[in-house]
Design a protein around this motif. Structure first.
Motif, PDB file in Angstrom:
ATOM      1  N   ALA A  94      29.429  31.674 -49.673  1.00  0.00           N
ATOM      2  CA  ALA A  94      29.846  31.987 -48.303  1.00  0.00           C
ATOM      3  C   ALA A  94      28.854  31.428 -47.287  1.00  0.00           C
ATOM      4  CB  ALA A  94      29.976  33.502 -48.132  1.00  0.00           C
ATOM      5  N   ALA A  95      27.551  31.556 -47.581  1.00  0.00           N
ATOM      6  CA  ALA A  95      26.535  31.066 -46.656  1.00  0.00           C
ATOM      7  C   ALA A  95      26.506  29.553 -46.592  1.00  0.00           C
ATOM      8  CB  ALA A  95      25.159  31.604 -47.073  1.00  0.00           C
ATOM      9  N   ILE A  96      26.693  28.888 -47.724  1.00  0.00           N
ATOM     10  CA  ILE A  96      26.553  27.435 -47.779  1.00  0.00           C
ATOM     11  C   ILE A  96      27.858  26.718 -47.426  1.00  0.00           C
ATOM     12  CG2 ILE A  96      26.085  25.497 -49.342  1.00  0.00           C
ATOM     13  CD1 ILE A  96      24.125  27.367 -50.828  1.00  0.00           C
ATOM     14  N   ASP A  97      28.982  27.246 -47.917  1.00  0.00           N
ATOM     15  CA  ASP A  97      30.267  26.540 -47.747  1.00  0.00           C
ATOM     16  C   ASP A  97      31.291  27.320 -46.932  1.00  0.00           C
ATOM     17  OD1 ASP A  97      29.515  24.256 -49.229  1.00  0.00           O
ATOM     18  OD2 ASP A  97      29.812  25.375 -51.089  1.00  0.00           O
ATOM     19  N   GLY A  98      30.905  28.465 -46.387  1.00  0.00           N
ATOM     20  CA  GLY A  98      31.808  29.203 -45.526  1.00  0.00           C
ATOM     21  C   GLY A  98      32.898  29.962 -46.242  1.00  0.00           C
ATOM     22  N   ARG A 185      25.438  35.175 -41.917  1.00  0.00           N
ATOM     23  CA  ARG A 185      25.412  35.067 -40.459  1.00  0.00           C
ATOM     24  C   ARG A 185      24.347  34.082 -39.989  1.00  0.00           C
ATOM     25  NH1 ARG A 185      26.342  40.726 -40.787  1.00  0.00           N
ATOM     26  NH2 ARG A 185      24.121  41.147 -40.522  1.00  0.00           N
ATOM     27  N   ALA A 186      23.201  34.071 -40.673  1.00  0.00           N
ATOM     28  CA  ALA A 186      22.126  33.162 -40.276  1.00  0.00           C
ATOM     29  C   ALA A 186      22.509  31.708 -40.505  1.00  0.00           C
ATOM     30  CB  ALA A 186      20.843  33.505 -41.043  1.00  0.00           C
ATOM     31  N   CYS A 187      23.307  31.453 -41.538  1.00  0.00           N
ATOM     32  CA  CYS A 187      23.686  30.076 -41.871  1.00  0.00           C
ATOM     33  C   CYS A 187      24.889  29.575 -41.079  1.00  0.00           C
ATOM     34  CB  CYS A 187      23.980  29.965 -43.371  1.00  0.00           C
ATOM     35  SG  CYS A 187      22.523  30.120 -44.428  1.00  0.00           S
ATOM     36  N   ARG A 188      25.670  30.480 -40.555  1.00  0.00           N
ATOM     37  CA  ARG A 188      26.908  30.090 -39.888  1.00  0.00           C
ATOM     38  C   ARG A 188      26.695  29.104 -38.737  1.00  0.00           C
ATOM     39  NH1 ARG A 188      29.946  35.223 -38.976  1.00  0.00           N
ATOM     40  NH2 ARG A 188      30.148  35.078 -41.241  1.00  0.00           N
ATOM     41  N   PRO A 189      25.674  29.281 -37.871  1.00  0.00           N
ATOM     42  CA  PRO A 189      25.507  28.336 -36.757  1.00  0.00           C
ATOM     43  C   PRO A 189      24.979  26.965 -37.172  1.00  0.00           C
ATOM     44  CG  PRO A 189      24.438  30.454 -36.300  1.00  0.00           C
ATOM     45  CD  PRO A 189      24.737  30.412 -37.759  1.00  0.00           C
ATOM     46  N   LEU A 190      24.450  26.838 -38.400  1.00  0.00           N
ATOM     47  CA  LEU A 190      23.828  25.590 -38.844  1.00  0.00           C
ATOM     48  C   LEU A 190      24.912  24.592 -39.241  1.00  0.00           C
ATOM     49  CD1 LEU A 190      20.947  27.099 -41.008  1.00  0.00           C
ATOM     50  CD2 LEU A 190      20.869  26.383 -38.614  1.00  0.00           C
ATOM     51  N   ARG A 191      24.896  23.420 -38.633  1.00  0.00           N
ATOM     52  CA  ARG A 191      25.949  22.432 -38.863  1.00  0.00           C
ATOM     53  C   ARG A 191      25.721  21.625 -40.137  1.00  0.00           C
ATOM     54  NH1 ARG A 191      27.708  19.422 -33.438  1.00  0.00           N
ATOM     55  NH2 ARG A 191      29.432  18.974 -34.874  1.00  0.00           N
ATOM     56  N   ARG A 196      21.600  24.813 -44.370  1.00  0.00           N
ATOM     57  CA  ARG A 196      22.049  26.106 -44.883  1.00  0.00           C
ATOM     58  C   ARG A 196      21.478  26.363 -46.272  1.00  0.00           C
ATOM     59  NH1 ARG A 196      26.839  24.039 -42.499  1.00  0.00           N
ATOM     60  NH2 ARG A 196      27.791  23.551 -44.523  1.00  0.00           N
ATOM     61  N   VAL A 197      21.463  25.325 -47.101  1.00  0.00           N
ATOM     62  CA  VAL A 197      20.863  25.468 -48.432  1.00  0.00           C
ATOM     63  C   VAL A 197      19.381  25.804 -48.314  1.00  0.00           C
ATOM     64  CG1 VAL A 197      20.276  24.236 -50.554  1.00  0.00           C
ATOM     65  CG2 VAL A 197      22.541  23.936 -49.533  1.00  0.00           C
TER      66      VAL A 197
END
Length: 410
Positions: A94-98, A185-191, A196-197
């Motif tokens: 979820a954090a890495i690939d949504g 949530r922390a990774c979501r804004p990172l494009r 994210r990894v």
């Protein structure tokens, strides 16, 4: 153990022709690991109890140091790594690939259904048998029912000795449902996917390094002996195993189907991990470096072994060993075996069934297996499996599941 084998969840595995086939293969591999770990746990505790009964305190009940290293190999970190890997994988994806994750309440509900019915029953039965008159050791009962006995130097191994690790498992569940959504949530804004990894990996690295620092300061800074159970068995010292499993989940999610190992690299890597675990057990002696940092080092080696098993392109004879029917069957009942093997062993010893002395150790081990495995199988089908059906009362969103009668067949 935990650690004991918690639940069945998705993990990495070799690609096959259908989506269902890899899931079955992964589940079989994991059950094989659980089966091996369960056998090793029983052997370790029989060795440990013989060590205690004979009371001479300096040697295992075998003269051969190689066999001694095999019997004294601790696998609790394998359970920690497996549990963290399987349970963190959905958060990592979820954090890495949504991808989506289950609600925390659904996660905790299924974890509670998985471990509590059998655990509470076993604690009450064993505690009552050892406290025939009330109030008995009521504090021990309360601590075990609240999973706080791991913080009690005197009672940490009372009632069900191996379940100190289950206290850490429960604490990990709470940490995961707090940190997992936070990482998403922390990774979501990172494009950038690489960013994210990196965030997820850095969090796992911090959670792994913190227990290392704690152990180093406690041992080398303050000279705390290894028999201070609260210091070295508590979450502040043992969370490295969970962190290593979380790191494996992040690595698996980050790689996806890329970088899968061929047999020419997977088998040597698995052999190297097994050799490292054996060497770590062989070289460990009270207060030396291998002994002091045994568990965080072992956790890394278990990660290597699991990765070289699940992240492969094709299956090998190692997978054939892991998926042998007798071993996966043991994996299926491994939580019950973890819960009941010590009470069974102690009752056999109390009844005078177990032979005494070093020469009697192999026979004692066989007798414990022959008694504990059927007890665990009965426990699984009578208690564990029916309780697990309650997990189906809620759907993946945590809402009550609606059941409809089957349509009549015309």
């Amino acid at each position: 153990m935990a650690g004991h084998p918690p639940g069945r969840h998705e993990g990495g595995g070799p690609p096959m022709s259908t989506d269902a086939a890899p899931a079955r293969s992964r589940a079989s591999d994991i059950d094989g690991f659980r089966g091996l770990a369960a056998l090793s746990t029983v052997a370790y505790h029989v060795w440990q109890q013989y060590f205690r009964y004979d009371g001479h305190g300096s040697h295992p009940p075998v003269d051969n140091p190689v066999l001694g290293a095999v019997f004294s190999l601790e696998v609790i970190d394998l359970f920690f790594v497996l549990s963290a890997y399987l349970l963190t994988l959905s958060y990592a994806r979820a954090a890495i690939d949504g991808r989506s994750t289950r609600p925390a309440r659904q996660f905790l509900f299924r974890r509670a259904i998985r471990i509590l019915p059998l655990y509470v029953l076993a604690v009450l039965v064993v505690w009552a048998s050892r406290n025939p008159s009330l109030p008995g050791n009521w504090r021990d009962l309360v601590e075990h029912l609240t999973f706080t006995h791991v913080f009690d130097q005197q009672r940490i191994f009372y009632t069900l000795g191996p379940t100190w690790s289950l206290s850490l498992e429960v604490l990990f569940y709470l940490v995961l449902v707090a940190l997992g959504p936070l990482a998403v949530r922390a990774c979501r804004p990172l494009r950038r996917r690489g960013s994210r990894v990196a965030v997820c990996a850095a969090g796992c690295l911090f959670l792994y390094a913190a227990p290392l620092a704690w152990i180093a300061v406690a041992h080398y800074g303050f000279g705390v002996p290894h028999t201070d159970w609260v210091v070295y068995f508590g979450p502040q010292a043992r969370f490295g195993g969970f962190a290593a499993g979380m790191g494996l989940a992040v690595l698996t999610a980050a790689l996806g189907d890329r970088g899968r190992l061929g047999s020419r690299s997977a088998l040597p890597l698995a052999a190297l991990a097994l050799a490292g675990l054996f060497a770590l057990s062989l070289l460990s002696a009270p207060e030396n470096f291998s002994f002091t940092f045994y568990h965080p080092l072992a956790a890394v080696l278990w990660v290597v072994l699991i990765f070289s098993t699940v992240h492969v392109r094709q299956r090998t004879f190692w997978h054939g060993l892991l998926t042998a029917r007798w071993l996966t069957a043991l994996g299926l009942i491994s939580y019950s075996l973890f819960i009941w093997h010590e009470p069974v062993m102690l009752q056999l010893h109390k009844a005078g069934v177990l032979p005494a002395g070093q020469s009697g150790f192999p026979l004692a081990l066989l007798i414990v297996f022959l008694a504990a495995i059927p007890a665990a199988a009965a426990s699984y089908w009578i208690i564990e499996y029916p309780a697990s059906l309650l997990g189906r009362l809620k759907d993946n969103r945590g809402r009550p599941r609606e059941f409809y009668p089957e349509p009549a067949v015309r």
